[in-house]
Design a protein around this motif. Sequence first.
Motif, short mmCIF file in Angstrom:
data_model
loop_
_atom_site.label_atom_id
_atom_site.label_comp_id
_atom_site.label_asym_id
_atom_site.label_seq_id
_atom_site.Cartn_x
_atom_site.Cartn_y
_atom_site.Cartn_z
N UNK A 1 3.26 14.44 -11.51
CA UNK A 1 3.71 14.64 -12.93
C UNK A 1 2.61 15.23 -13.55
N UNK A 2 1.39 14.66 -13.49
CA UNK A 2 0.20 15.61 -14.11
C UNK A 2 0.09 16.89 -13.56
N UNK A 3 0.26 17.16 -12.46
CA UNK A 3 0.11 18.74 -12.13
C UNK A 3 1.19 19.51 -12.61
N UNK A 4 2.25 18.91 -12.70
CA UNK A 4 3.34 19.74 -13.36
C UNK A 4 3.12 19.85 -14.99
N UNK A 5 2.55 18.91 -15.31
CA UNK A 5 2.08 18.88 -17.18
C UNK A 5 0.90 20.03 -16.93
N UNK A 6 0.11 19.86 -16.10
CA UNK A 6 -1.22 20.88 -16.21
C UNK A 6 -0.77 22.24 -16.23
N UNK A 7 0.44 22.62 -15.13
CA UNK A 7 0.70 23.96 -15.01
C UNK A 7 1.62 24.44 -16.17
N UNK A 8 2.39 23.51 -16.90
CA UNK A 8 3.12 24.06 -18.04
C UNK A 8 2.10 24.29 -19.12
N UNK B 1 3.00 5.86 -2.84
CA UNK B 1 3.95 6.75 -3.50
C UNK B 1 4.24 6.72 -5.07
N UNK B 2 3.84 5.72 -5.63
CA UNK B 2 3.79 5.64 -7.09
C UNK B 2 2.71 6.66 -7.53
N UNK B 3 1.45 6.53 -7.00
CA UNK B 3 0.42 7.43 -7.29
C UNK B 3 0.46 8.92 -7.00
N UNK B 4 1.25 8.91 -5.96
CA UNK B 4 1.73 10.43 -5.49
C UNK B 4 2.43 11.13 -6.76
N UNK C 1 0.81 -1.14 -0.01
CA UNK C 1 0.04 -0.01 0.07
C UNK C 1 0.93 1.37 -0.10
N UNK C 2 2.04 1.22 0.93
CA UNK C 2 2.78 2.19 0.64
C UNK C 2 3.33 2.57 -0.46
N UNK C 3 3.94 1.39 -1.14
CA UNK C 3 4.69 1.59 -2.37
C UNK C 3 3.80 2.06 -3.64
#
Length: 351
Positions: A32-39, A24-27, A19-21
């Motif tokens: 990454x999606x947030x950075x792309x959306x900001x770009x 973390x992958x989901x985070x 669950x922790x792994x």
Amino acid sequence: MTTPTLPALSAERVDAIESAVFGRIADERRAMRRRRRNVWTGIGAAAAVVVIAAVVGPSLTSTQSTGGSTVVGASGAESAPDFSGQFDQNSVGAVPEQDAAGSSSLPEQSATRDIGSRDIVATGSSTVEVDDVRAAIDEVTAAATAAGGYVESTQLGGGMVGIPIEGSATTATASSGWITVRVPADTLTQVMDGLRDVGDVTATSVNRSDVTDQTVDLRARVAAGEASVARLTELMGQAASVADLITAESALAERQAQLDSDRQVLQSIESQVALSTLSVQLTERTAPVTADPAGFGDGLVAGWNGLVATLNGVVIGVGFLLPWIVIAGVAWAIVWGVRRVVRRRRAAREG
């Protein structure tokens, strides 16, 4: 050398690690999606700024070049005279004077009109292209005077000149003008045909309105009013008491006022019937323009000037939008900071 062995893991521990792994992958994916959306948001905002600057910039440039005021052409400031054949029966206008007996001093034409004839109010309008507007106004004035009429008003360029005075000399020049004349009804067609000698007649119209019913009714009312006034005047001389005299005077004043009003309206209509109105718009003849085809060099210069003007407009637009962009950026930074603090606190509580 012995290899250390790992302790056995329970199923609950394995599930917790997985669950922790996966968390973390989901985070990382969300980040990454947030950075792309900001770009992409930044790219879209920059494109919107450029588009708005390209649209707003030229208008700001034209506003600055005109001093921030709206420029209205000369044609929008001038209004054409009304050519309608309608008349206002309540208007007293410029009517012929009355003699002591109250009769009208209208032209002989209306006074000798046959009973079976119709009363027609005729108004004409023409548009004439001339070489000299001032000289054309003088020619139309001379033609109206020769026909037995007079000039009602003139307009040269954007200002009213009024009725011309003989012997006055002016040097004003204009590219357009108006003149309104009153001529005898039977000479209206002749005067309008004479406009061909003044210049090129590009448009002409004549409007005729039958006012026979109004004139017949008004003449009957005037006749009845005159008879009533004469009768009341006779009764005043036969009054036997002060009360009868006051009553007769009051009735006489009322009938006399109504009679004067009917006479004035009738004289105004008969004046319009006897003297037709002609309005002439004068425009200066323009010289033909010869075509001068542009070459490659002219096109290159025009393209360069257009590019410089567009870049200038974009720069002005960016300068206009820069304060708004700064304010929007500060607001976005505040919102982004608050959301980040909230996410950190939420992650800390989950941990």
